[in-house]
Design a protein around this motif. Structure first.
Motif, short mmCIF file in Angstrom:
data_model
loop_
_atom_site.label_atom_id
_atom_site.label_comp_id
_atom_site.label_asym_id
_atom_site.label_seq_id
_atom_site.Cartn_x
_atom_site.Cartn_y
_atom_site.Cartn_z
N GLU A 34 0.81 -1.22 0.00
CA GLU A 34 0.00 0.00 0.00
C GLU A 34 0.85 1.27 0.00
O GLU A 34 0.35 2.36 -0.34
N ALA A 35 2.14 1.17 0.33
CA ALA A 35 3.01 2.35 0.32
C ALA A 35 3.29 2.84 -1.10
O ALA A 35 3.62 4.01 -1.30
N TYR A 36 3.17 1.94 -2.08
CA TYR A 36 3.43 2.32 -3.47
C TYR A 36 2.22 3.01 -4.11
O TYR A 36 2.37 3.75 -5.08
N GLN A 37 1.03 2.76 -3.55
CA GLN A 37 -0.20 3.24 -4.17
C GLN A 37 -0.26 4.77 -4.33
O GLN A 37 -0.57 5.26 -5.41
N PRO A 38 0.01 5.54 -3.27
CA PRO A 38 -0.09 7.00 -3.44
C PRO A 38 0.93 7.57 -4.43
O PRO A 38 0.66 8.59 -5.07
N ILE A 39 2.07 6.92 -4.58
CA ILE A 39 3.07 7.37 -5.56
C ILE A 39 2.54 7.19 -6.97
O ILE A 39 2.65 8.08 -7.82
N LEU A 40 1.94 6.02 -7.21
CA LEU A 40 1.34 5.76 -8.52
C LEU A 40 0.27 6.79 -8.84
O LEU A 40 0.25 7.38 -9.92
N PRO A 213 -4.99 -7.80 -7.08
CA PRO A 213 -5.24 -9.16 -7.57
C PRO A 213 -6.31 -9.25 -8.65
O PRO A 213 -6.33 -10.21 -9.42
N ASP A 214 -7.17 -8.25 -8.75
CA ASP A 214 -8.22 -8.28 -9.78
C ASP A 214 -7.75 -7.68 -11.11
O ASP A 214 -8.49 -7.71 -12.09
N SER A 215 -6.54 -7.14 -11.13
CA SER A 215 -6.04 -6.52 -12.35
C SER A 215 -5.34 -7.54 -13.23
O SER A 215 -4.53 -8.33 -12.75
N MET A 216 -5.63 -7.52 -14.54
CA MET A 216 -4.96 -8.43 -15.46
C MET A 216 -3.56 -7.92 -15.81
O MET A 216 -2.75 -8.66 -16.35
N ASP A 217 -3.28 -6.65 -15.52
CA ASP A 217 -2.00 -6.06 -15.87
C ASP A 217 -1.05 -5.96 -14.68
O ASP A 217 0.15 -6.18 -14.83
N TYR A 218 -1.57 -5.59 -13.52
CA TYR A 218 -0.72 -5.28 -12.37
C TYR A 218 -1.25 -5.98 -11.12
O TYR A 218 -2.16 -5.47 -10.46
N PRO A 219 -0.70 -7.14 -10.77
CA PRO A 219 -1.21 -7.88 -9.61
C PRO A 219 -0.93 -7.20 -8.27
O PRO A 219 -1.61 -7.48 -7.30
N THR A 220 0.08 -6.32 -8.22
CA THR A 220 0.38 -5.58 -7.00
C THR A 220 0.77 -4.15 -7.36
O THR A 220 1.19 -3.87 -8.49
N ALA A 221 0.67 -3.26 -6.37
CA ALA A 221 1.09 -1.87 -6.59
C ALA A 221 2.60 -1.80 -6.79
O ALA A 221 3.10 -0.99 -7.58
N LYS A 222 3.34 -2.66 -6.10
CA LYS A 222 4.79 -2.68 -6.28
C LYS A 222 5.15 -3.07 -7.72
O LYS A 222 6.06 -2.50 -8.32
N PHE A 223 4.44 -4.03 -8.25
CA PHE A 223 4.66 -4.46 -9.63
C PHE A 223 4.47 -3.28 -10.59
O PHE A 223 5.25 -3.08 -11.52
N ALA A 224 3.43 -2.48 -10.35
CA ALA A 224 3.18 -1.31 -11.19
C ALA A 224 4.26 -0.25 -10.98
O ALA A 224 4.75 0.35 -11.94
N ALA A 225 4.63 -0.01 -9.72
CA ALA A 225 5.62 1.02 -9.42
C ALA A 225 6.98 0.69 -10.01
O ALA A 225 7.79 1.59 -10.28
N THR A 226 7.24 -0.60 -10.22
CA THR A 226 8.52 -0.99 -10.82
C THR A 226 8.69 -0.34 -12.19
O THR A 226 9.80 0.01 -12.59
N ASP A 227 7.59 -0.14 -12.91
CA ASP A 227 7.69 0.48 -14.23
C ASP A 227 8.06 1.95 -14.14
O ASP A 227 8.67 2.49 -15.07
#
Length: 375
Positions: A34-40, A213-227
């Motif tokens: 959840e710490a990655y979410q506000p950054i995204l 977990p419901d996203s077909m592209d990004y299973p976690t916020a960390k996974f998204a923030a990696t980009d």
């Protein structure tokens, strides 16, 4: 854009090839997802959209300006059009390093700027274009289906900044009239492309910002923030390997300014200046008067000393760049120009190391796949 598009497949595409090893993450407790979410949310929904609006507006102004010039061509009008080109290009160079989602979908980044052109494709195609003068390429809709090498900023740069063609534009001879019509089509197509980019971004931002977990592209916020981290890291690698490495060559005898980006308009180093602005926004969370300091990837840095050190080093590189001329060609004309360019490339490499070790390790985003390694 169709919701069936998997945004993951269009993230961070690049034409570079370089093997890079990431440093091992700093030993620390796992950062909660959840710490990655506000950054995204901050970077994707608050910071980038106003820049995309500005980019579209700049291209609309460029299209209007070149239209006015073509109606009444003179030296003053050409200078004004060149200024509109520079303004739009400045914004593009700030956006360019983000290289994700709609920016690279369907090769949009290459249609906006076809570069690097390692095989001289644009030069060959432009020469044939001027020989045949096909009417289709003065129609923005038809031009959009043409080769990427005949669209975008490099093609318009060739029209507006080449000395011989500038004379043709102002004299409005047969070639000049065609060049103006072609340039108008390029600018209009850039306006369309930037509008599509602006309009498609919100869905992409929503997909990344609601990772789970419901996203077909990004299973976690960390996974998204990696980009976001990859955009920062790879943006510096592209500056080093392509924007500086190509003109530097193997040594001073092999150096060639013509291999630099936007050298016809004498702004290859100015491009890097604006790249660094857009890249730092990923770290900082503030982009000019947009956003808020410390709400980018910096929010995950738990050491104020490390954060201050990173900011100081980044500013040092920007200050060094401000002392250089606007283009590689101008710099290489100086007696010690090659040494200065090589030294600046070393500073970019040092920033890259800081991103790998300090940012990548402390945000826990630095490990794993790197799209520049050819895997």
């Amino acid at each position: 854009m169709s919701p069936q598009i998997c945004w993951r497949t269009v993230l961070l595409s690049t034409t570079a090839a370089m093997v890079v090893g990431f440093s091992a993450p700093v030993a620390q407790a796992d950062i909660p997802d959840e710490a990655y979410q506000p950054i995204l949310s901050h970077l994707l929904s608050n910071v980038i959209p106003p820049k995309l609006d500005a980019f579209h507006d700049a291209n609309a102004a460029l299209s209007d300006t070149i239209g006015d010039f073509c109606a009444e061509p003179d030296a003053g009008g050409l200078e004004k059009t060149q200024g509109a080109f520079h303004y739009a290009m400045d914004i593009w160079q700030e956006i360019q390093p983000w290289r994700m989602g709609p920016l690279v979908a369907n090769g949009r980044d290459q249609h906006i700027e076809y570069w690097p052109d390692k095989h001289g494709t644009a030069t060959r195609q432009f020469r044939k274009l001027m020989f045949d003068k096909p009417a289709a390429y003065t129609d923005p809709a038809k031009l959009s289906d043409a080769s990427a090498a005949l669209q975008g900023f490099p093609a318009l740069e060739e029209v507006l900044f080449d000395d011989e063609r500038a004379g043709q534009l102002i004299s409005a001879d047969e070639d000049g009239i065609y060049l103006c019509q072609y340039g108008q089509a390029i600018a209009s197509n850039l306006q369309t492309l930037s509008g599509e980019l602006r309009d498609e971004w919100p869905d992409f931002a929503q997909a990344m910002s609601t990772a789970g977990p419901d996203s077909m592209d990004y299973p976690t916020a960390k996974f998204a923030a990696t980009d976001l981290y990859r955009a920062l890291h790879e943006g510096l690698l592209i500056i080093s390997s392509q924007k500086l490495g190509r003109p530097l060559g193997e040594d001073e005898k092999d150096a060639k300014a013509s291999r630099a980006e936007s050298e016809t308009s004498r702004r290859s180093l100015r491009n890097i200046e604006h790249n660094l602005i857009g890249l730092f926004a990923l770290y900082d969370g503030k982009w000019g008067d947009i956003g808020e300091e410390g709400k980018g990837l910096a929010a995950l840095i738990d050491s104020s000393l490390l954060d201050r050190s990173f900011r100081l080093n980044w500013q040092t590189v920007q200050d060094e760049l401000s002392e250089l001329p606007s283009s590689v060609g101008e710099l290489l004309e100086q007696p010690d120009g090659y040494a200065k360019l090589l030294d600046f490339a070393g500073q970019i490499d040092f920033l890259t190391t800081l991103v790998e070790n300090d940012v990548g390790g402390n945000t826990q985003l630095g490990g794993g796949f790197n799209s520049l390694d050819g895997d």
